[in-house]
Motif scaffolding. Structure first.
Motif, PDB file in Angstrom:
ATOM      1  N   ILE A  31       0.855  -1.182   0.000  1.00 37.46           N
ATOM      2  CA  ILE A  31       0.000   0.000   0.000  1.00 37.46           C
ATOM      3  C   ILE A  31       0.892   1.232   0.000  1.00 37.46           C
ATOM      4  CG2 ILE A  31      -1.687   1.313   1.326  1.00 37.46           C
ATOM      5  CD1 ILE A  31      -2.596  -1.384   2.505  1.00 37.46           C
ATOM      6  N   THR A  32       0.601   2.167  -0.869  1.00 41.35           N
ATOM      7  CA  THR A  32       1.346   3.411  -0.914  1.00 41.35           C
ATOM      8  C   THR A  32       0.643   4.428  -0.028  1.00 41.35           C
ATOM      9  OG1 THR A  32       2.041   2.954  -3.170  1.00 41.35           O
ATOM     10  CG2 THR A  32       2.223   5.231  -2.433  1.00 41.35           C
ATOM     11  N   LEU A  33       1.394   5.028   0.855  1.00 42.45           N
ATOM     12  CA  LEU A  33       0.852   6.004   1.778  1.00 42.45           C
ATOM     13  C   LEU A  33       0.483   7.278   1.036  1.00 42.45           C
ATOM     14  CD1 LEU A  33       0.358   6.776   4.770  1.00 42.45           C
ATOM     15  CD2 LEU A  33       2.693   7.603   4.815  1.00 42.45           C
ATOM     16  N   GLY A  34      -0.739   7.750   1.243  1.00 39.79           N
ATOM     17  CA  GLY A  34      -1.185   9.002   0.648  1.00 39.79           C
ATOM     18  C   GLY A  34      -0.876  10.150   1.601  1.00 39.79           C
ATOM     19  N   PHE A  35       0.146  10.916   1.303  1.00 39.99           N
ATOM     20  CA  PHE A  35       0.572  11.966   2.222  1.00 39.99           C
ATOM     21  C   PHE A  35      -0.477  13.056   2.382  1.00 39.99           C
ATOM     22  CE2 PHE A  35       4.607  10.033   0.942  1.00 39.99           C
ATOM     23  CZ  PHE A  35       5.090   9.710   2.196  1.00 39.99           C
ATOM     24  N   LYS A  36      -1.197  13.361   1.326  1.00 43.46           N
ATOM     25  CA  LYS A  36      -2.247  14.372   1.434  1.00 43.46           C
ATOM     26  C   LYS A  36      -3.342  13.868   2.376  1.00 43.46           C
ATOM     27  CE  LYS A  36      -5.401  17.294  -1.111  1.00 43.46           C
ATOM     28  NZ  LYS A  36      -5.917  17.696  -2.401  1.00 43.46           N
ATOM     29  N   TYR A  37      -3.745  12.629   2.198  1.00 41.53           N
ATOM     30  CA  TYR A  37      -4.760  12.021   3.068  1.00 41.53           C
ATOM     31  C   TYR A  37      -4.285  12.031   4.520  1.00 41.53           C
ATOM     32  CZ  TYR A  37      -8.162   8.687   4.848  1.00 41.53           C
ATOM     33  OH  TYR A  37      -9.150   8.093   5.580  1.00 41.53           O
ATOM     34  N   TYR A  41      -6.202  13.675   7.643  1.00 42.33           N
ATOM     35  CA  TYR A  41      -6.897  12.792   8.580  1.00 42.33           C
ATOM     36  C   TYR A  41      -5.998  12.052   9.567  1.00 42.33           C
ATOM     37  CZ  TYR A  41     -10.487  13.569   5.089  1.00 42.33           C
ATOM     38  OH  TYR A  41     -11.382  14.153   4.222  1.00 42.33           O
ATOM     39  N   GLY A  42      -4.696  12.276   9.496  1.00 44.08           N
ATOM     40  CA  GLY A  42      -3.754  11.529  10.323  1.00 44.08           C
ATOM     41  C   GLY A  42      -4.017  11.641  11.815  1.00 44.08           C
ATOM     42  N   ARG A  44      -6.847  12.332  13.329  1.00 42.31           N
ATOM     43  CA  ARG A  44      -8.101  11.619  13.630  1.00 42.31           C
ATOM     44  C   ARG A  44      -7.897  10.107  13.618  1.00 42.31           C
ATOM     45  NH1 ARG A  44     -13.132  12.773   9.862  1.00 42.31           N
ATOM     46  NH2 ARG A  44     -14.146  10.799  10.243  1.00 42.31           N
ATOM     47  N   ILE A  45      -7.124   9.630  12.654  1.00 41.31           N
ATOM     48  CA  ILE A  45      -6.823   8.196  12.569  1.00 41.31           C
ATOM     49  C   ILE A  45      -6.054   7.753  13.806  1.00 41.31           C
ATOM     50  CG2 ILE A  45      -5.465   6.473  11.312  1.00 41.31           C
ATOM     51  CD1 ILE A  45      -6.137   8.128   8.752  1.00 41.31           C
ATOM     52  N   ALA A  46      -5.071   8.553  14.224  1.00 41.88           N
ATOM     53  CA  ALA A  46      -4.267   8.213  15.391  1.00 41.88           C
ATOM     54  C   ALA A  46      -5.135   8.153  16.646  1.00 41.88           C
ATOM     55  CB  ALA A  46      -3.144   9.231  15.573  1.00 41.88           C
ATOM     56  N   GLU A  47      -6.043   9.091  16.801  1.00 44.89           N
ATOM     57  CA  GLU A  47      -6.937   9.086  17.960  1.00 44.89           C
ATOM     58  C   GLU A  47      -7.771   7.812  18.004  1.00 44.89           C
ATOM     59  OE1 GLU A  47      -9.265  12.643  17.679  1.00 44.89           O
ATOM     60  OE2 GLU A  47      -7.551  13.938  18.112  1.00 44.89           O
ATOM     61  N   ARG A  48      -8.324   7.428  16.866  1.00 41.90           N
ATOM     62  CA  ARG A  48      -9.125   6.199  16.805  1.00 41.90           C
ATOM     63  C   ARG A  48      -8.268   4.979  17.080  1.00 41.90           C
ATOM     64  NH1 ARG A  48     -12.470   5.847  11.522  1.00 41.90           N
ATOM     65  NH2 ARG A  48     -13.212   4.005  12.593  1.00 41.90           N
ATOM     66  N   TRP A  49      -7.043   4.952  16.551  1.00 45.19           N
ATOM     67  CA  TRP A  49      -6.127   3.827  16.759  1.00 45.19           C
ATOM     68  C   TRP A  49      -5.806   3.662  18.240  1.00 45.19           C
ATOM     69  CZ3 TRP A  49      -4.199  -0.447  14.889  1.00 45.19           C
ATOM     70  CH2 TRP A  49      -3.026  -0.963  15.417  1.00 45.19           C
TER      71      TRP A  49
END
Length: 57
Positions: A31-37, A41-42, A44-49
């Motif tokens: 999977i290629t990391l989408g830096f813009k994404y 959202y990083g 928010r993703i970290a909080e959920r993780w």
């Protein structure tokens, strides 16, 4: 962490048995990391993780 060679021809010189463990060996499943994404959202993703990690322990 595993890094591949900067020499693009180096993988041809690696023993086939060792080559299957190199970073580029499974390109189809990577999977290629989408830096813009990530920038959007990083956090928010970290909080959920982290919440998920706490909940399962």
């Amino acid at each position: 962490m595993s890094l591949s060679s900067v020499n693009l021809g180096a993988s041809a010189l690696v023993d086939p048995k060792l080559a299957e463990n190199q970073p580029g060996a499974r390109k189809a499943g990577q999977i290629t990391l989408g830096f813009k994404y990530q920038s959007l959202y990083g956090e928010r993703i970290a909080e959920r993780w982290y919440a998920w990690q706490v909940a399962r322990n």
